[in-house]
Design a protein around this motif. Sequence first.
Motif, PDB file in Angstrom:
ATOM      1  N   ASP A 466       0.826  -1.215   0.000  1.00  0.00           N
ATOM      2  CA  ASP A 466       0.000   0.000   0.000  1.00  0.00           C
ATOM      3  C   ASP A 466       0.854   1.257   0.000  1.00  0.00           C
ATOM      4  N   ALA A 467       1.969   1.225   0.723  1.00  0.00           N
ATOM      5  CA  ALA A 467       2.801   2.427   0.849  1.00  0.00           C
ATOM      6  C   ALA A 467       3.437   2.826  -0.471  1.00  0.00           C
ATOM      7  N   THR A 468       3.812   1.840  -1.291  1.00  0.00           N
ATOM      8  CA  THR A 468       4.501   2.154  -2.547  1.00  0.00           C
ATOM      9  C   THR A 468       3.576   2.159  -3.759  1.00  0.00           C
ATOM     10  N   GLY A 469       2.396   1.570  -3.598  1.00  0.00           N
ATOM     11  CA  GLY A 469       1.514   1.452  -4.751  1.00  0.00           C
ATOM     12  C   GLY A 469       1.882   0.303  -5.663  1.00  0.00           C
ATOM     13  N   ALA A 470       2.722  -0.620  -5.186  1.00  0.00           N
ATOM     14  CA  ALA A 470       3.092  -1.786  -5.994  1.00  0.00           C
ATOM     15  C   ALA A 470       1.845  -2.609  -6.311  1.00  0.00           C
ATOM     16  N   GLU A 471       1.842  -3.234  -7.485  1.00  0.00           N
ATOM     17  CA  GLU A 471       0.652  -3.942  -7.964  1.00  0.00           C
ATOM     18  C   GLU A 471       0.624  -5.399  -7.538  1.00  0.00           C
ATOM     19  N   GLY A 472       1.551  -5.807  -6.693  1.00  0.00           N
ATOM     20  CA  GLY A 472       1.600  -7.176  -6.212  1.00  0.00           C
ATOM     21  C   GLY A 472       3.012  -7.527  -5.792  1.00  0.00           C
ATOM     22  N   ILE A 473       3.222  -8.794  -5.449  1.00  0.00           N
ATOM     23  CA  ILE A 473       4.540  -9.277  -5.041  1.00  0.00           C
ATOM     24  C   ILE A 473       5.067 -10.176  -6.148  1.00  0.00           C
ATOM     25  N   ASP A 503      -3.595 -13.047   2.119  1.00  0.00           N
ATOM     26  CA  ASP A 503      -4.646 -12.176   2.677  1.00  0.00           C
ATOM     27  C   ASP A 503      -4.234 -10.711   2.602  1.00  0.00           C
ATOM     28  N   ALA A 504      -2.953 -10.427   2.922  1.00  0.00           N
ATOM     29  CA  ALA A 504      -2.475  -9.046   2.892  1.00  0.00           C
ATOM     30  C   ALA A 504      -2.476  -8.498   1.466  1.00  0.00           C
ATOM     31  N   ALA A 505      -2.189  -9.361   0.486  1.00  0.00           N
ATOM     32  CA  ALA A 505      -2.141  -8.913  -0.899  1.00  0.00           C
ATOM     33  C   ALA A 505      -3.534  -8.696  -1.485  1.00  0.00           C
ATOM     34  N   GLY A 506      -4.545  -9.359  -0.925  1.00  0.00           N
ATOM     35  CA  GLY A 506      -5.906  -9.203  -1.442  1.00  0.00           C
ATOM     36  C   GLY A 506      -6.020  -9.752  -2.852  1.00  0.00           C
ATOM     37  N   ASP A 507      -6.464  -8.885  -3.772  1.00  0.00           N
ATOM     38  CA  ASP A 507      -6.619  -9.347  -5.166  1.00  0.00           C
ATOM     39  C   ASP A 507      -5.369  -9.107  -5.992  1.00  0.00           C
ATOM     40  N   ARG A 508      -4.292  -8.682  -5.356  1.00  0.00           N
ATOM     41  CA  ARG A 508      -3.035  -8.470  -6.075  1.00  0.00           C
ATOM     42  C   ARG A 508      -2.248  -9.781  -6.143  1.00  0.00           C
ATOM     43  N   PRO A 509      -1.567 -10.034  -7.238  1.00  0.00           N
ATOM     44  CA  PRO A 509      -0.873 -11.316  -7.401  1.00  0.00           C
ATOM     45  C   PRO A 509       0.344 -11.448  -6.488  1.00  0.00           C
ATOM     46  N   VAL A 510       0.614 -12.683  -6.067  1.00  0.00           N
ATOM     47  CA  VAL A 510       1.796 -13.003  -5.271  1.00  0.00           C
ATOM     48  C   VAL A 510       2.481 -14.207  -5.912  1.00  0.00           C
ATOM     49  N   ALA A 561      -2.608 -25.516   0.051  1.00  0.00           N
ATOM     50  CA  ALA A 561      -3.631 -25.331   1.084  1.00  0.00           C
ATOM     51  C   ALA A 561      -3.898 -23.849   1.322  1.00  0.00           C
ATOM     52  N   ALA A 562      -2.829 -23.040   1.349  1.00  0.00           N
ATOM     53  CA  ALA A 562      -3.006 -21.606   1.579  1.00  0.00           C
ATOM     54  C   ALA A 562      -3.723 -20.933   0.421  1.00  0.00           C
ATOM     55  N   GLY A 563      -3.495 -21.455  -0.801  1.00  0.00           N
ATOM     56  CA  GLY A 563      -4.101 -20.838  -1.978  1.00  0.00           C
ATOM     57  C   GLY A 563      -5.466 -21.390  -2.361  1.00  0.00           C
ATOM     58  N   ALA A 564      -6.061 -22.204  -1.496  1.00  0.00           N
ATOM     59  CA  ALA A 564      -7.361 -22.816  -1.810  1.00  0.00           C
ATOM     60  C   ALA A 564      -8.390 -21.752  -2.188  1.00  0.00           C
ATOM     61  N   GLY A 565      -9.017 -21.911  -3.363  1.00  0.00           N
ATOM     62  CA  GLY A 565     -10.088 -21.021  -3.797  1.00  0.00           C
ATOM     63  C   GLY A 565      -9.625 -19.724  -4.425  1.00  0.00           C
ATOM     64  N   ARG A 566      -8.319 -19.512  -4.550  1.00  0.00           N
ATOM     65  CA  ARG A 566      -7.834 -18.276  -5.169  1.00  0.00           C
ATOM     66  C   ARG A 566      -6.633 -18.565  -6.070  1.00  0.00           C
ATOM     67  N   GLU A 567      -6.103 -17.512  -6.684  1.00  0.00           N
ATOM     68  CA  GLU A 567      -4.973 -17.717  -7.587  1.00  0.00           C
ATOM     69  C   GLU A 567      -3.703 -17.985  -6.787  1.00  0.00           C
ATOM     70  N   LEU A 568      -2.924 -18.978  -7.231  1.00  0.00           N
ATOM     71  CA  LEU A 568      -1.648 -19.294  -6.604  1.00  0.00           C
ATOM     72  C   LEU A 568      -0.578 -19.355  -7.684  1.00  0.00           C
ATOM     73  N   ARG A 569       0.495 -18.624  -7.445  1.00  0.00           N
ATOM     74  CA  ARG A 569       1.620 -18.603  -8.384  1.00  0.00           C
ATOM     75  C   ARG A 569       2.849 -19.165  -7.663  1.00  0.00           C
ATOM     76  N   VAL A 570       3.413 -20.244  -8.202  1.00  0.00           N
ATOM     77  CA  VAL A 570       4.579 -20.906  -7.602  1.00  0.00           C
ATOM     78  C   VAL A 570       5.716 -20.907  -8.619  1.00  0.00           C
ATOM     79  N   MET A 571       6.919 -20.548  -8.129  1.00  0.00           N
ATOM     80  CA  MET A 571       8.061 -20.434  -9.030  1.00  0.00           C
ATOM     81  C   MET A 571       9.249 -21.213  -8.461  1.00  0.00           C
ATOM     82  N   PHE A 572       9.922 -21.983  -9.333  1.00  0.00           N
ATOM     83  CA  PHE A 572      11.059 -22.785  -8.910  1.00  0.00           C
ATOM     84  C   PHE A 572      12.370 -22.060  -9.232  1.00  0.00           C
ATOM     85  N   PRO A 573      13.285 -21.979  -8.255  1.00  0.00           N
ATOM     86  CA  PRO A 573      14.549 -21.252  -8.478  1.00  0.00           C
ATOM     87  C   PRO A 573      15.658 -22.129  -9.040  1.00  0.00           C
TER      88      PRO A 573
END
Length: 757
Positions: A466-473, A503-510, A561-573
């Motif tokens: 919220d402080a920076t106006g970033a559109e997600g993580i 929850d903190a991100a709301g509808d913004r992607p993580v 489990a945390a992403g149940a019912g919403r968008e989940l983005r997982v990335m492998f390093p």
Amino acid sequence: MAVAGGAMTRGPRVLLRQIREAMADGGPAQGRLDVVVRTIAQSMVAEVCSIYLRRASGELELFATQGLNPEAVHATRLKPGEGLVGEVARLAQPISLSDAPSHPSFAYRPETGEDPYHAFLGAPLLRGGRAIGVLVVQNRAERRYDEDEVEDIQTIAMVLAETVASGELLAQEELRDVEVAPHRPERIKGQRFAEGLAYGHVVLHEAPLPPERLLAENQQVEEIRLREGLNTLKASIDALLDGGQGKLAGQSFEVLETYRMFADDRGWNRSLEEAVRGGLTAEAAVDRVRNEHRARFAQARDPYIKERLHDFEDLANRLLRVLGGETPGQRQLPDDAILVARNLGPADLLEYPRDCIRGLLMEEGSAASHAAIVARALQIPCVGRLQGVRDRLSEGDLVIVDGETGEAHLRPRPDMLESVRSRMAVRSQRQAEFAKLKDTPAVTVDGTRITLLTNAGLAVDLENLDATGAEGIGLFRTEFQFMVSEELPRLNTQTALYKLVLDAAGDRPVTFRTLDIGGDKVLPYMETTEREENPALGRRAIRLGLDRPSLLRLQLRALLAAGAGRELRVMFPMIATVDEFRAARELVDVECEWARRRGRPLPALLRVGAMIECPSLLWHLDALLPLTDFVSVGSNDLFQYMYAADRTNPLVSDRYDPLSPPALRALQSIQKACAETGTPVSVCGELAGRPLEAFALICLGFTRLSAPAGGVGPVKRMILSTDLTTARRGMDKLLGSSAGSVRNEIESLARKLNVGL
């Protein structure tokens, strides 16, 4: 100590009191020092007692002696590491020998007249974990000094170190060229860990102990104080553990569990008790044991061992504050505090009052260390790799943290302070401009929309959305939770953290990056006997996850489990081959099937991506991209591997410039391949958070950038002032350059186009 071996003739406490009396005498400094060595020699039944102090040149000068030729005083100087005395200083550990002349490090100085003496016992005068001098006793007969005698001389050396450094034993004119904390203005060059400018007064993360509290008046009283202090320390941590679930972020809570375990360490507790029985106050005992840990662990190369030193350092600091009467967790700081530390753990900064800390100076660490990442998340200017800064400062000194140039100015002159104030005023105006842009979409002058995201890894980072106006993580580092725990975080603990983030991100992607551990990120509960010669190129990140699939599957299960019912983005390093990505994605499918069979809800939309940070993928993108839902360029690792230069190593980290034709061509090839296949791509390294570098990225065609929180505002201002169509034409001409870097040319192009850098 008897020549045949035995205890002190009068006991350490009596001797320490005699030393105190000698120091309190108003006579000449040299005379007081002569009394001290004579008193030690008599009490320890030694035929020789000598004190050497380190000069600013690094040489060890004989300052006083009982038994050697008095004409050698101030005439004999040993080069760094020379002789047994130099070896004691180098190792920062005691050396006991029955026949010193036969030792390979023995160096004979004829002017001292020490050739008849065989038995040798030397102890370093440690201040801040560094030897500022050496105390030596010698005897003619060959004999081995026992453990009690070594313990006694270490206690005496500790007292001498503090009194020498404080000026209590020697007047300031005698100390003028001795390497203790100076008082003149100094500039030390280090490395920028977190951008920004700050000035204020020094608060030492490990405050030195006042000399007047070193010697115990009543041993039993000090034993009781130590025991009560330890109990209070443990109780305060227990109270936080019991009542802090709702107040502390996941990482901060788990680090307390680590501290609690170390507070019960029997070896640490026993060392404290023995030091008090040797005649020290409780505070002096804590300080002495801490110095011994520093000196011993400083020789270790193992990252895990060094991290354990940080745990003991933090415990010692807390215990000292408890003994000083401070309420745990409520340390008072000036409102312009500059925190100075050798190193910090990932949770240390979070436990200081954020509103009071203006800047941070560190002797060790790296820009990629977790303390540096925390500093950037909290937007605290930080400069690290400042060799010797801790010992060059005293509590309350005025200091400047220049996170733009990577410098520290100690006790600055008025003109330097005024210059920094002017620069800070300009930065403040710019920050106000950035704040006004918070809700403005990042669109170039010619209408190209750029998505600006932020990087995170701590719960405190979520406030920056919220402080920076970033559109997600664009990158959430999941390894912090694992690194601050002494055991593998359980499924429900991992799930709770990931839910908190979503929850903190709301509808913004993580975008969650799976565990990037191994290499320099060692987990105590996963330590193996296998030592890798080059851990940065060893079994780390996805390699470790695939070798230990139960570890990776547990994390994937928690994420699903945390992403149940919403968008989940997982990335492998650190994907280096297409087969690695296939294997990792198969584990996602296995976990999804596991959840379905048990009727557990799954994410409404699941996207799985790969990080491009291994150069090998540059020639296999045609095979990789069709398998992915998105990719992200990890520019930090990609370029260090391309140039074979460790970005955390100050000796080579500046050997290449990411704004060079090879690096820019590599980035361009990634962007073009993604555009051809329709694969979403972002850049999530430090590169994306610096305006000039971000300008180059959008000129190459990248429209999705994930930057540290402090970089979102400056990069957005750059974007809003850029005519991208014109800028791209200019950038294309630079890619064919034969120069090692085109940084100056890119900056000239940006300024010619009036881009806001």
